[in-house]
Design a protein around this motif. Structure first.
Motif, PDB file in Angstrom:
ATOM      1  N   MET A  82      -4.570  35.102  -3.920  1.00  0.00           N
ATOM      2  CA  MET A  82      -4.005  35.095  -5.045  1.00  0.00           C
ATOM      3  C   MET A  82      -3.298  33.896  -5.280  1.00  0.00           C
ATOM      4  SD  MET A  82      -2.852  37.285  -7.459  1.00  0.00           S
ATOM      5  CE  MET A  82      -3.136  38.884  -6.495  1.00  0.00           C
ATOM      6  N   TRP A 123       2.031  38.054  -9.923  1.00  0.00           N
ATOM      7  CA  TRP A 123       0.521  38.336  -9.696  1.00  0.00           C
ATOM      8  C   TRP A 123       0.183  39.000  -8.561  1.00  0.00           C
ATOM      9  CZ3 TRP A 123      -2.453  33.530 -11.876  1.00  0.00           C
ATOM     10  CH2 TRP A 123      -2.146  33.314 -13.013  1.00  0.00           C
ATOM     11  N   GLY A 179      -1.405  41.889 -10.399  1.00  0.00           N
ATOM     12  CA  GLY A 179      -2.861  41.434 -10.162  1.00  0.00           C
ATOM     13  C   GLY A 179      -3.018  40.198 -11.230  1.00  0.00           C
TER      14      GLY A 179
END
Length: 408
Positions: free
Chosen positions: A1, A45, A49
């Motif tokens: 991420m 995030w 996501g």
């Protein structure tokens, strides 16, 4: 991420910043807002996501952060009017300025190249603010130190504030006068990607691609001007050789050993055509970009290293160092002279230049041609003491070992 966010910021961050600077009209505000947007993404995030369009998410968030910053500033005494003006600018973000320049990044490069700033300062400011280069990278491009670059950037911002230089697009009839500085920025951006001072990779593909994109836009903007055509020609001719610069194992491949079938022939043909058009438009009075493009064309047009017309390259370098002297040009001039007139001539020219890591590396190769392998190994030891990319450092280490083995 976090890797996705870092990659998005690295690739898209400068464009986001450029768009926001146009929106709010204040570089420091835009930089602070983009940084806060990145921190917001780091928090959001992992939970929600990665959004389908990360750049759009960051751009919208940065704009909101800018408004938040303005509101905080308005709470401070004496900031009310400035805050209201910035809010109005923020509300007009969807309006595209009436100008032939349509790209935010290119528009702001023109803006940073204000005539009130010295040429090196314009380049440094644009590379830092709009291209995202670090002070160390800029120092490498401008052949100065990181400390000196930081001082130059600080003075530039102070001068902009004191003189109230606006971050806006100049009128269309003023654009040609800023061409030299803008071309210098684009060429410097490409150079920082094509030949970085340090790092894990031999070149930065994204920086090179961005420089080529900007050169294309500048040529489209001013197609009748010879300088943008020459810059684009130079970048195309240089970029055409990139696929052959490393072998399958990631090792550096020098020009004399490169597989020329891997060169981009379409880019070479277009680059040569653009160079010829540029020379015709300038009455064949070549500038530095045209001369560098002509040198690149000489290398590109022949089928092998042995077929190179080294005397013609020497002639072009002689012209180049007479109108735009630089350390890199003088070093290349010495190498070309060694190819055309013998190693002794090249070494004699090197002796007149100040030493540097690259100077030591070049001298090592010339000494090796004269079978002076022990001296060549010593020169590469000195070269390895300075900065270099990981692939270049590995190349120098391999060459040093070869010379030590040959020296016995």
């Amino acid at each position: 991420m976090h890797d996705t966010l870092a990659e998005t910021i690295r690739v898209e961050g400068t464009r986001i910043l450029a768009t926001l600077i146009r929106t709010v009209g204040d570089v420091q505000l835009a930089e602070d807002a983009v940084q806060e947007a990145a921190l917001a993404a780091l928090g959001a995030w992992p939970v929600t996501g990665v959004p389908p369009e990360p750049r759009a998410w960051l751009t919208v968030t940065a704009r909101r952060k800018a408004i938040d910053i303005v509101r905080r500033e308005r709470a401070r005494p004496g900031k009310e009017r400035a805050g209201l003006e910035l809010m109005e600018i923020g509300r007009s973000d969807g309006i595209v300025p009436d100008s032939v320049v349509r790209d935010d990044l290119l528009r702001l490069i023109f803006t940073c190249c204000h005539p009130a700033l010295s040429p090196p300062t314009r380049v440094a400011l644009a590379l830092r603010t709009l291209c995202g280069l670090s002070p160390a990278q800029i120092g490498g491009v401008l052949l100065t130190t990181e400390v000196a670059t930081n001082k130059r950037l600080t003075r530039a911002r102070q001068k902009i504030a004191a003189a109230r230089i606006p971050y806006r697009l100049p009128a269309d009839d003023e654009l040609p006068a800023r061409l030299p500085a803008v071309c210098s920025v684009i060429h410097s951006l490409y150079t920082s990607g094509h030949a970085p001072m340090e790092g894990e990779t031999a070149y930065d593909v994204d920086l090179c691609a961005e420089a080529v994109r900007l050169a294309e836009l500048l040529h489209e903007l001013l197609p009748d001007q010879p300088m943008p055509s020459a810059v684009l020609a130079l970048l195309l001719l240089t970029e055409a050789r990139r696929p052959a610069r490393l072998d399958e194992d990631g090792h550096v491949v020098t020009l004399d050993q490169q597989d020329r079938s891997r060169w981009d022939k379409q880019a070479i043909d277009r680059g040569i055509a653009m160079l010829n058009d540029s020379l015709l438009r300038s009455g064949r009075q070549a500038d530095a970009y045209q001369l560098q493009a002509a040198i690149a064309a000489e290398h590109a047009r022949v089928p092998s290293y042995s077929a190179t017309d080294w005397w013609e390259i020497v002639r072009l370098y002689e012209l180049l160092v007479s109108i735009a002297p630089s350390t890199s040009a003088h070093l290349a001039y010495a190498v070309a002279t060694a190819e055309a007139d013998g190693t002794a001539s090249g070494l004699a020219m090197l002796d007149e230049l100040p030493p540097s890591p690259r100077w030591h590396a070049v001298r090592a190769e010339l000494l090796a041609r004269d079978h002076r392998y022990a001296e060549a190994a010593e020169e590469l030891t000195r070269a390895l003491a300075g900065p270099a990319t990981d692939p270049e450092r590995a190349h120098r280490e391999r060459r040093r070992q070869v010379f030590l083995d040959l020296a016995g």
